[in-house]
Design an enzyme around this catalytic site. Structure first.
Site, mmCIF file in Angstrom:
data_model
loop_
_atom_site.group_PDB
_atom_site.id
_atom_site.type_symbol
_atom_site.label_atom_id
_atom_site.label_comp_id
_atom_site.label_asym_id
_atom_site.label_seq_id
_atom_site.Cartn_x
_atom_site.Cartn_y
_atom_site.Cartn_z
ATOM 1 N N LYS A 216 0.868 -1.180 0.000
ATOM 2 C CA LYS A 216 0.000 0.000 0.000
ATOM 3 C C LYS A 216 0.903 1.227 0.000
ATOM 4 O O LYS A 216 1.629 1.478 0.969
ATOM 5 C CB LYS A 216 -0.910 -0.005 1.237
ATOM 6 C CG LYS A 216 -1.913 1.143 1.258
ATOM 7 C CD LYS A 216 -2.982 0.888 2.322
ATOM 8 C CE LYS A 216 -3.923 2.069 2.438
ATOM 9 N NZ LYS A 216 -3.744 2.817 3.696
ATOM 10 N N HIS A 235 -4.159 2.552 14.990
ATOM 11 C CA HIS A 235 -4.536 1.161 14.713
ATOM 12 C C HIS A 235 -3.335 0.259 14.970
ATOM 13 O O HIS A 235 -2.206 0.730 15.086
ATOM 14 C CB HIS A 235 -4.966 1.003 13.243
ATOM 15 C CG HIS A 235 -3.838 1.198 12.279
ATOM 16 N ND1 HIS A 235 -3.267 2.434 12.017
ATOM 17 C CD2 HIS A 235 -3.124 0.303 11.536
ATOM 18 C CE1 HIS A 235 -2.286 2.298 11.150
ATOM 19 N NE2 HIS A 235 -2.162 1.016 10.844
ATOM 20 N N HIS A 291 -0.302 2.479 16.394
ATOM 21 C CA HIS A 291 0.422 3.558 15.720
ATOM 22 C C HIS A 291 -0.521 4.363 14.836
ATOM 23 O O HIS A 291 -1.634 3.944 14.554
ATOM 24 C CB HIS A 291 1.598 2.996 14.903
ATOM 25 C CG HIS A 291 1.229 1.967 13.889
ATOM 26 N ND1 HIS A 291 0.912 0.661 14.225
ATOM 27 C CD2 HIS A 291 1.122 2.023 12.524
ATOM 28 C CE1 HIS A 291 0.643 -0.027 13.132
ATOM 29 N NE2 HIS A 291 0.744 0.775 12.084
#
Length: 355
Positions: A216, A235, A291
């Site tokens: 990603k 998350h 984080h």
């Protein structure tokens, strides 16, 4: 303002000249108190710092030297769950090619990038996209992205890989191959650190055939009100391991010992996270750290995250028998990887509906 589908591209918002961000991007009040200027945060030298692990001795002929390197990696995985890896064995020039290719894709006009648009609603998740609101409050993150599977080779769909720039496919493919080797090396150290045989964790996450590497590329445009937004909300990663490159613009923060700690920009390093999958298998001996990503007014930030993920339904994730005992009971129920994902999404939505 031009919008595409349900969500406007954040790049479009950023370049439109707006002075204030739309309300969907404004974080809740309780989060805002902890969002500071990322450039100032990165300069701070007091307090804990994300560890840097030098892998140059991981294959040393000297057993004591080799063991010291492995012990440092294991300690960082247990204490932090995140680290900067240096001397990781992936050539600097290849990493520069990967970063150059990803940046060149995002440097194209939005109309060109739209040719690669994904369609999350219909389940076509690979391609160019922006975050859809998947939480009860309908909040959005200040980022666009390009997401695609990069390894194993037979599980890739090259038809959705960017054709521009011309080096994108070759550089990304070679990076994926070498990163897969690095993942094996790290998993073997983590296995030994739990007192298991060297190949055990790799086998438990799918082995060479089934462990999927998904990239990603996160694109965080300049934000007129960075003190109100997040590039990516807090998350933990669902993966086994996550490897991250970035364009040396700070943004990553880790929640360590009750405070947000900003990761330094360490030249020629790869940031590595322990994900939920390894945390579960190790019964929390290795940490999957919370984080988030901050944005700024001055510079575009780009990061390349590669998530190493087990197959969705073929493996039951649960603490391994060797890491539980009468005094240390299992901290996680048995679930497939897909069930773990659904559990996290459901819990997140439910918490937001309640609060």
């Amino acid at each position: 303002m031009v919008t595409f589908g349900i969500v406007p591209r954040v790049e479009t918002l950023s370049s439109s000249g707006i002075q204030s961000i739309p309300k969907e991007y404004v974080r809740p009040q309780e989060e805002l108190t902890s969002i500071g200027n990322i450039f100032e945060e990165e300069k701070k030298i007091e307090g804990p710092q994300v560890p840097t692990i030098d892998l140059k001795d991981i294959d040393s002929m000297d057993e004591a030297v080799r063991d010291k390197c492995k012990e440092e990696l294991k300690k960082a995985a247990m204490d932090w769950g995140v680290m900067h890896l240096v001397n990781h064995g992936i050539p600097d020039d290849l990493i520069e090619r990967v970063k150059k290719a990803g940046q060149a894709f995002f440097d194209q006009p939005i109309e060109e990038k739209e040719k690669y648009a994904n369609d999350q609603v219909s389940g076509k998740i690979q391609g160019y996209g922006s975050k859809l609101a998947n939480n009860a409050s309908g909040q959005l993150e200040w980022e666009d992205y390009f997401f695609h599977r990069i390894y194993p080779e037979d599980k890739r769909n090259l038809s959705i890989w960017p054709r521009t720039p011309s080096d994108y496919i070759e550089a990304t493919s070679e990076y994926a191959r070498l990163l897969r080797g690095l993942a094996t090396k790290v998993l073997s150290v983590l296995s030994l650190g739990l007192g298991l045989e060297e190949g055990r964790l790799e086998k438990e996450v799918g082995g060479m055939e089934e462990l999927l590497l998904q990239m990603k590329i996160n694109y965080y445009p300049k934000c007129p009100q960075p003190e109100l937004a997040l590039g990516v909300e807090a998350h933990t990663d669902i993966s086994a391991l996550t490897f991250i490159l970035h364009n040396m613009v700070p943004g990553l923060q880790l929640f360590y010992q009750g405070n947000w700690v900003t990761a330094k920009c360490v030249p020629n390093s790869i940031i590595m996270h322990i994900g939920d999958t390894i945390e579960i298998l190790s019964n929390k001996k290795y940490k999957s750290i919370l984080h988030r990503g901050l944005v700024n007014k001055e510079k575009v930030r780009i990061s390349w995250a590669v998530f190493c993920e087990p197959p969705k339904d073929k493996i039951i994730l649960k603490p391994l028998p060797e890491v539980v005992s009468e005094t240390e009971s299992p901290l996680f129920p048995p679930r497939t990887f897909d069930q773990h994902i659904q559990h996290k999404l459901f819990r997140k939505t439910r918490e937001e509906l309640i609060t």
